[in-house]
Scaffold this active site. Sequence first.
Site, PDB file in Angstrom:
ATOM      1  N   GLY A 154       0.784  -1.235   0.000  1.00 63.47           N
ATOM      2  CA  GLY A 154       0.000   0.000   0.000  1.00 63.47           C
ATOM      3  C   GLY A 154       0.811   1.279   0.000  1.00 63.47           C
ATOM      4  N   ASN A 156       1.629   3.041  -2.575  1.00 65.19           N
ATOM      5  CA  ASN A 156       0.961   3.983  -3.492  1.00 65.19           C
ATOM      6  C   ASN A 156      -0.308   4.545  -2.865  1.00 65.19           C
ATOM      7  OD1 ASN A 156       2.270   4.291  -6.276  1.00 65.19           O
ATOM      8  ND2 ASN A 156       2.514   2.110  -5.799  1.00 65.19           N
ATOM      9  N   MET A 172      -3.926  -7.044  -6.865  1.00 66.52           N
ATOM     10  CA  MET A 172      -3.404  -8.162  -7.646  1.00 66.52           C
ATOM     11  C   MET A 172      -4.509  -9.093  -8.159  1.00 66.52           C
ATOM     12  SD  MET A 172      -0.348  -7.242  -7.580  1.00 66.52           S
ATOM     13  CE  MET A 172       0.573  -8.612  -8.270  1.00 66.52           C
ATOM     14  N   HIS A 175       1.210   0.667 -13.300  1.00 69.07           N
ATOM     15  CA  HIS A 175       2.031  -0.504 -13.611  1.00 69.07           C
ATOM     16  C   HIS A 175       3.507  -0.106 -13.608  1.00 69.07           C
ATOM     17  CE1 HIS A 175       3.003  -4.405 -15.201  1.00 69.07           C
ATOM     18  NE2 HIS A 175       3.818  -3.811 -16.037  1.00 69.07           N
TER      19      HIS A 175
HETATM   20  C1  GRF Z   1       3.469  -1.066  -7.491  1.00 65.19           C
HETATM   21  O1  GRF Z   1       4.748  -1.235  -8.020  1.00 65.19           O
HETATM   22  C2  GRF Z   1       2.445  -0.966  -8.594  1.00 65.19           C
HETATM   23  O2  GRF Z   1       2.925  -0.389  -9.758  1.00 65.19           O
HETATM   24  C3  GRF Z   1       2.104  -2.417  -8.858  1.00 65.19           C
HETATM   25  O3  GRF Z   1       2.131  -3.016  -7.592  1.00 65.19           O
HETATM   26  C4  GRF Z   1       3.019  -2.306  -6.722  1.00 65.19           C
HETATM   27  C5  GRF Z   1       2.242  -1.971  -5.494  1.00 65.19           C
HETATM   28  O4  GRF Z   1       3.030  -1.426  -4.472  1.00 65.19           O
HETATM   29  N1  GRF Z   1       0.840  -2.524  -9.539  1.00 65.19           N
HETATM   30  P1  GRF Z   1       2.310  -0.802  -3.196  1.00 65.19           P
HETATM   31  O5  GRF Z   1       1.389  -1.864  -2.610  1.00 65.19           O
HETATM   32  O6  GRF Z   1       1.550   0.420  -3.636  1.00 65.19           O
HETATM   33  O7  GRF Z   1       3.421  -0.477  -2.248  1.00 65.19           O
END
Ligand code: GRF
Length: 194
Positions: free
Chosen positions: A12, A14, A90, A109
């Site tokens: 998490g 992001n 995912m 992505h």
């Molecule tokens: C990120 O690298 C995103 O691009 C990919 O999954 C990862 C998630 O990281 N889809 P986080 O859970 O946000 O730390």
Amino acid sequence: MIRLAVFASGNGSNFQALAEAASEGQLQAQIALLFCDQPAAFALQRAEAFKIPTLTLSPKDFATKQLFETQLIKELAAANIDLIILAGYMRIIGPTMLAAYPNKIINIHPALLPAFPGAHGIEDAFAAGVSETGVTIHYVDSGVDTGPIIAQQAVSIAAEDTLETLATKIHQVEHELYPKTVQLLIEKLEKGRR
Ligand code: GRF
């Protein structure tokens, strides 16, 4: 104000970047919900710290993907969600969700699509030995990482980079590009509403 739901399955980071941007006013939207398909996702703890409501549904508790998504859509409607932001979610979005939120689901992505789609974008680019990879933000369609591209930023791979240093660079770019791009999208959506 536009109401966002962020979908995450794990760490998490992001989500955290989006929540920080929203609380600092760079992202002018309300993150009204964090949805997780994994009850143990660390993202849930991050949401608690921001006092952002959370929802967890496990697909395995539903007989079909359609039933899972129908329940999720009910909850999103109850929370008046305008836009769905996938951030490390995912799971493939099924036709039920896509029909309910056409052009309203965004994904990030960690590669320059259409290069290196799939669950291991950073590792795959590193293993391929390319000199440049990056980050892509795109609309979600029925394929895996195939929807129309909204924004991209390149990240160079130096000879001394390891998988770890590359991953750090990619995530730094993600954490800046995602809030910025979502803000631009929101401005467009709001213009369309006026
Ligand atoms: C990120 O690298 C995103 O691009 C990919 O999954 C990862 C998630 O990281 N889809 P986080 O859970 O946000 O730390």
